[in-house]
Motif scaffolding. Sequence first.
Motif, mmCIF file in Angstrom:
data_model
loop_
_atom_site.group_PDB
_atom_site.id
_atom_site.type_symbol
_atom_site.label_atom_id
_atom_site.label_comp_id
_atom_site.label_asym_id
_atom_site.label_seq_id
_atom_site.Cartn_x
_atom_site.Cartn_y
_atom_site.Cartn_z
ATOM 1 N N ASP A 1 -37.251 14.437 -19.622
ATOM 2 C CA ASP A 1 -36.783 15.824 -19.557
ATOM 3 C C ASP A 1 -36.829 16.248 -18.097
ATOM 4 O O ASP A 1 -37.907 16.372 -17.510
ATOM 5 N N LEU A 2 -35.651 16.454 -17.520
ATOM 6 C CA LEU A 2 -35.568 16.803 -16.108
ATOM 7 C C LEU A 2 -35.898 18.269 -15.875
ATOM 8 O O LEU A 2 -35.771 19.103 -16.772
ATOM 9 N N GLU A 3 -36.287 18.552 -14.654
ATOM 10 C CA GLU A 3 -36.666 19.900 -14.237
ATOM 11 C C GLU A 3 -35.560 20.921 -14.514
ATOM 12 O O GLU A 3 -35.826 22.067 -14.869
ATOM 13 N N ASP A 4 -34.304 20.505 -14.411
ATOM 14 C CA ASP A 4 -33.185 21.436 -14.605
ATOM 15 C C ASP A 4 -32.751 21.582 -16.068
ATOM 16 O O ASP A 4 -31.750 22.215 -16.363
ATOM 17 N N GLY A 5 -33.492 20.974 -16.999
ATOM 18 C CA GLY A 5 -33.196 21.107 -18.414
ATOM 19 C C GLY A 5 -32.406 19.956 -19.011
ATOM 20 O O GLY A 5 -32.290 19.850 -20.226
ATOM 21 N N GLN A 6 -31.844 19.096 -18.178
ATOM 22 C CA GLN A 6 -31.138 17.927 -18.704
ATOM 23 C C GLN A 6 -32.128 16.987 -19.375
ATOM 24 O O GLN A 6 -33.309 16.963 -19.039
ATOM 25 N N TYR B 1 -39.915 17.985 -10.745
ATOM 26 C CA TYR B 1 -40.996 17.914 -11.727
ATOM 27 C C TYR B 1 -40.367 17.669 -13.085
ATOM 28 O O TYR B 1 -39.641 18.514 -13.606
ATOM 29 N N HIS B 2 -40.637 16.504 -13.644
ATOM 30 C CA HIS B 2 -40.034 16.102 -14.900
ATOM 31 C C HIS B 2 -41.135 15.739 -15.897
ATOM 32 O O HIS B 2 -42.268 15.483 -15.516
ATOM 33 N N GLU B 3 -40.774 15.706 -17.176
ATOM 34 C CA GLU B 3 -41.699 15.271 -18.229
ATOM 35 C C GLU B 3 -41.121 14.028 -18.880
ATOM 36 O O GLU B 3 -39.919 13.930 -19.093
ATOM 37 N N MET B 4 -42.031 13.084 -19.226
ATOM 38 C CA MET B 4 -41.578 11.840 -19.822
ATOM 39 C C MET B 4 -42.386 11.523 -21.075
ATOM 40 O O MET B 4 -43.600 11.703 -21.097
ATOM 41 N N LEU B 5 -41.679 11.053 -22.092
ATOM 42 C CA LEU B 5 -42.298 10.575 -23.333
ATOM 43 C C LEU B 5 -41.987 9.100 -23.461
ATOM 44 O O LEU B 5 -40.833 8.686 -23.310
#
Length: 71
Positions: A27-32, A60-64
């Motif tokens: 999940d990218l910082e810009d919502g993509q 800043y991104h989130e990863m699963l």
Amino acid sequence: MVRGENGRVGIDLPFVGAAGKITWQLDLEDGQQRRGETALTPVNGGLRRQLVLSDVPYGYHEMLLVSHDAR
């Protein structure tokens, strides 16, 4: 995490078992959102695996991560 040239990112995953396959979602910082399933690259004599992603922008991104380890 290691960032190479042209947005290439390598993430060492010492906890991944012998299956060497992983499902990921970024999940990218810009919502993509990006997702996929890939085989992992063995590193350090096969003791670790590395997830390699291309074209990841700075931010800043989130990863699963979900391992397909049969254990």
